[in-house]
Design a protein around this motif. Structure first.
Motif, PDB file in Angstrom:
ATOM      1  N   ASP A   1       0.849  -1.211  -0.079  1.00  0.00           N
ATOM      2  CA  ASP A   1       0.028  -0.158   0.092  1.00  0.00           C
ATOM      3  C   ASP A   1       0.836   1.302  -0.034  1.00  0.00           C
ATOM      4  O   ASP A   1       2.270   1.166  -0.064  1.00  0.00           O
ATOM      5  CB  ASP A   1      -1.003   0.005   1.256  1.00  0.00           C
ATOM      6  CG  ASP A   1      -0.564   0.149   2.571  1.00  0.00           C
ATOM      7  OD1 ASP A   1       0.807   0.472   2.785  1.00  0.00           O
ATOM      8  OD2 ASP A   1      -1.118  -0.064   3.489  1.00  0.00           O
ATOM      9  N   THR A   2       0.237   2.358  -0.265  1.00  0.00           N
ATOM     10  CA  THR A   2       0.778   3.631  -0.083  1.00  0.00           C
ATOM     11  C   THR A   2       2.095   3.946   1.128  1.00  0.00           C
ATOM     12  O   THR A   2       3.297   4.195   0.667  1.00  0.00           O
ATOM     13  CB  THR A   2      -0.067   4.772  -0.382  1.00  0.00           C
ATOM     14  OG1 THR A   2      -1.053   4.674  -1.330  1.00  0.00           O
ATOM     15  CG2 THR A   2       0.829   6.082  -0.411  1.00  0.00           C
ATOM     16  N   ASN A   3       1.592   3.640   2.260  1.00  0.00           N
ATOM     17  CA  ASN A   3       2.199   3.951   3.348  1.00  0.00           C
ATOM     18  C   ASN A   3       3.459   3.124   3.391  1.00  0.00           C
ATOM     19  O   ASN A   3       4.567   3.468   3.720  1.00  0.00           O
ATOM     20  CB  ASN A   3       1.662   3.914   4.544  1.00  0.00           C
ATOM     21  CG  ASN A   3       0.641   5.252   4.710  1.00  0.00           C
ATOM     22  OD1 ASN A   3       0.942   6.158   4.388  1.00  0.00           O
ATOM     23  ND2 ASN A   3      -0.701   4.948   5.135  1.00  0.00           N
TER      24      ASN A   3
ATOM     25  N   THR B   1       1.148  -3.233  -6.902  1.00  0.00           N
ATOM     26  CA  THR B   1       0.191  -2.437  -6.210  1.00  0.00           C
ATOM     27  C   THR B   1      -0.664  -2.048  -7.294  1.00  0.00           C
ATOM     28  O   THR B   1      -0.865  -2.412  -8.231  1.00  0.00           O
ATOM     29  CB  THR B   1       1.189  -1.333  -5.422  1.00  0.00           C
ATOM     30  OG1 THR B   1       0.051  -0.489  -4.681  1.00  0.00           O
ATOM     31  CG2 THR B   1       1.428  -0.155  -6.545  1.00  0.00           C
TER      32      THR B   1
ATOM     33  N   LYS C   1      -4.007   3.606  -7.516  1.00  0.00           N
ATOM     34  CA  LYS C   1      -4.544   4.603  -6.424  1.00  0.00           C
ATOM     35  C   LYS C   1      -3.390   4.923  -5.651  1.00  0.00           C
ATOM     36  O   LYS C   1      -2.706   5.737  -5.273  1.00  0.00           O
ATOM     37  CB  LYS C   1      -5.609   4.299  -5.665  1.00  0.00           C
ATOM     38  CG  LYS C   1      -5.983   4.976  -4.600  1.00  0.00           C
ATOM     39  CD  LYS C   1      -6.338   6.483  -4.992  1.00  0.00           C
ATOM     40  CE  LYS C   1      -7.474   6.882  -5.499  1.00  0.00           C
ATOM     41  NZ  LYS C   1      -7.643   8.307  -5.815  1.00  0.00           N
ATOM     42  N   CYS C   2      -2.694   3.690  -5.160  1.00  0.00           N
ATOM     43  CA  CYS C   2      -1.408   3.565  -4.516  1.00  0.00           C
ATOM     44  C   CYS C   2      -0.089   4.513  -4.958  1.00  0.00           C
ATOM     45  O   CYS C   2       0.710   5.079  -4.427  1.00  0.00           O
ATOM     46  CB  CYS C   2      -0.921   2.483  -3.943  1.00  0.00           C
ATOM     47  SG  CYS C   2      -2.032   1.702  -2.835  1.00  0.00           S
TER      48      CYS C   2
ATOM     49  N   GLU D   1      -0.279   6.903  -7.559  1.00  0.00           N
ATOM     50  CA  GLU D   1      -1.065   8.049  -7.285  1.00  0.00           C
ATOM     51  C   GLU D   1      -1.002   8.858  -6.085  1.00  0.00           C
ATOM     52  O   GLU D   1      -0.174  10.047  -5.887  1.00  0.00           O
ATOM     53  CB  GLU D   1      -2.395   8.251  -7.780  1.00  0.00           C
ATOM     54  CG  GLU D   1      -3.074   9.410  -7.638  1.00  0.00           C
ATOM     55  CD  GLU D   1      -4.748   9.771  -7.611  1.00  0.00           C
ATOM     56  OE1 GLU D   1      -5.131  10.484  -6.816  1.00  0.00           O
ATOM     57  OE2 GLU D   1      -5.183   8.950  -8.354  1.00  0.00           O
ATOM     58  N   GLU D   2      -1.003   8.146  -4.853  1.00  0.00           N
ATOM     59  CA  GLU D   2      -0.929   8.715  -3.616  1.00  0.00           C
ATOM     60  C   GLU D   2       0.459   8.827  -3.360  1.00  0.00           C
ATOM     61  O   GLU D   2       1.054   9.699  -2.461  1.00  0.00           O
ATOM     62  CB  GLU D   2      -1.602   7.734  -2.637  1.00  0.00           C
ATOM     63  CG  GLU D   2      -2.974   7.882  -2.486  1.00  0.00           C
ATOM     64  CD  GLU D   2      -3.518   6.873  -1.708  1.00  0.00           C
ATOM     65  OE1 GLU D   2      -4.774   7.219  -1.357  1.00  0.00           O
ATOM     66  OE2 GLU D   2      -2.990   6.134  -1.190  1.00  0.00           O
ATOM     67  N   THR D   3       1.519   7.779  -3.770  1.00  0.00           N
ATOM     68  CA  THR D   3       2.776   8.077  -3.549  1.00  0.00           C
ATOM     69  C   THR D   3       3.458   9.275  -3.868  1.00  0.00           C
ATOM     70  O   THR D   3       4.317   9.886  -3.419  1.00  0.00           O
ATOM     71  CB  THR D   3       3.592   6.683  -3.820  1.00  0.00           C
ATOM     72  OG1 THR D   3       2.946   5.380  -3.142  1.00  0.00           O
ATOM     73  CG2 THR D   3       5.006   6.445  -3.722  1.00  0.00           C
TER      74      THR D   3
ATOM     75  N   ARG E   1       1.190  -2.855 -11.685  1.00  0.00           N
ATOM     76  CA  ARG E   1       0.363  -1.928 -11.040  1.00  0.00           C
ATOM     77  C   ARG E   1      -1.026  -2.165 -11.744  1.00  0.00           C
ATOM     78  O   ARG E   1      -0.812  -2.220 -13.121  1.00  0.00           O
ATOM     79  CB  ARG E   1       0.820  -0.420 -11.023  1.00  0.00           C
ATOM     80  CG  ARG E   1       1.235   0.237 -12.456  1.00  0.00           C
ATOM     81  CD  ARG E   1       2.031   1.429 -12.193  1.00  0.00           C
ATOM     82  NE  ARG E   1       1.165   2.540 -12.962  1.00  0.00           N
ATOM     83  CZ  ARG E   1       1.695   3.603 -13.385  1.00  0.00           C
ATOM     84  NH1 ARG E   1       3.095   3.637 -13.171  1.00  0.00           N
ATOM     85  NH2 ARG E   1       1.130   4.535 -13.959  1.00  0.00           N
TER      86      ARG E   1
ATOM     87  N   GLY F   1      -6.238   4.163  -0.758  1.00  0.00           N
ATOM     88  CA  GLY F   1      -5.091   3.209  -1.208  1.00  0.00           C
ATOM     89  C   GLY F   1      -5.677   1.832  -0.665  1.00  0.00           C
ATOM     90  O   GLY F   1      -5.370   1.114  -1.846  1.00  0.00           O
TER      91      GLY F   1
END
Length: 173
Positions: A9-11, A33, A36-37, A39-41, A66, A90
């Motif tokens: 995930d993003t984190n 991944t 969305k992850c 994008e957030e990253t 991805r 995410g």
């Protein structure tokens, strides 16, 4: 022997970059991944002192795959596991893709998250035993002690083990 597939995930991706273990992990594992992850990253507030700047080329080079997620996949996840509705975007997208792909539970696919709500949701989906810590992945990928020690608490094996135990005992609903 094929690489173990790891869904991050993003984190977790951000922490892997922050602690400088991204390259080792992506060399040792097939890290995948969802869009969305990614994008957030690659976004966030650069003025936030906790912001981790990630070079898009380095992120993309490390990912084996991805995946896009459809609204139908998101709806199917939330319908089958209503607790997933409150997950961050995410994690929700990642879980929706995994739910739709029917890859889990499996002993060759691991998911890594440091989000307590996502771990609770993974239990409801029957995936709790597929969850692993970033620390465990990094150690197995040969990351040195200095980088392992740099990992924040929620990315460590002890934290994950404690949360998993509390979930299984019903202490965390």
């Amino acid at each position: 022997m094929p690489q173990v597939r790891v869904f991050a995930d993003t984190n977790v991706i951000l922490e892997a970059f922050r602690s400088r273990c991204w390259t080792a992990i992506t060399t040792h594992y097939a890290v995948e991944t969802v869009e969305k992850c990614v994008e957030e990253t690659l976004t966030g507030d650069p003025t936030d002192p906790r912001h981790v700047a990630v070079a898009p080329a380095e992120l993309h080079a490390g990912l084996t795959a991805r995946y896009p997620v459809t609204r139908k996949e998101l709806a199917a996840l939330v319908t089958s596991q209503p607790g997933c509705m409150t997950l961050d975007d995410g994690e929700k997208h990642l879980f929706a893709w995994l739910h739709a792909s029917k890859l889990l539970p499996s002993n060759v696919i691991v998911v890594t998250t440091a989000d307590k709500a996502a771990l609770v949701a993974s239990n409801g989906l029957g995936w709790l035993n597929s969850m692993t810590s970033l620390e465990d992945l990094a150690r197995k990928a040969g990351v040195g002690r200095v980088n392992l020690d740099a990992l924040a608490l929620q990315y460590r094996e002890d934290w994950l083990s404690s949360i998993k135990t509390k979930i299984m005992l019903g202490i965390i609903p």
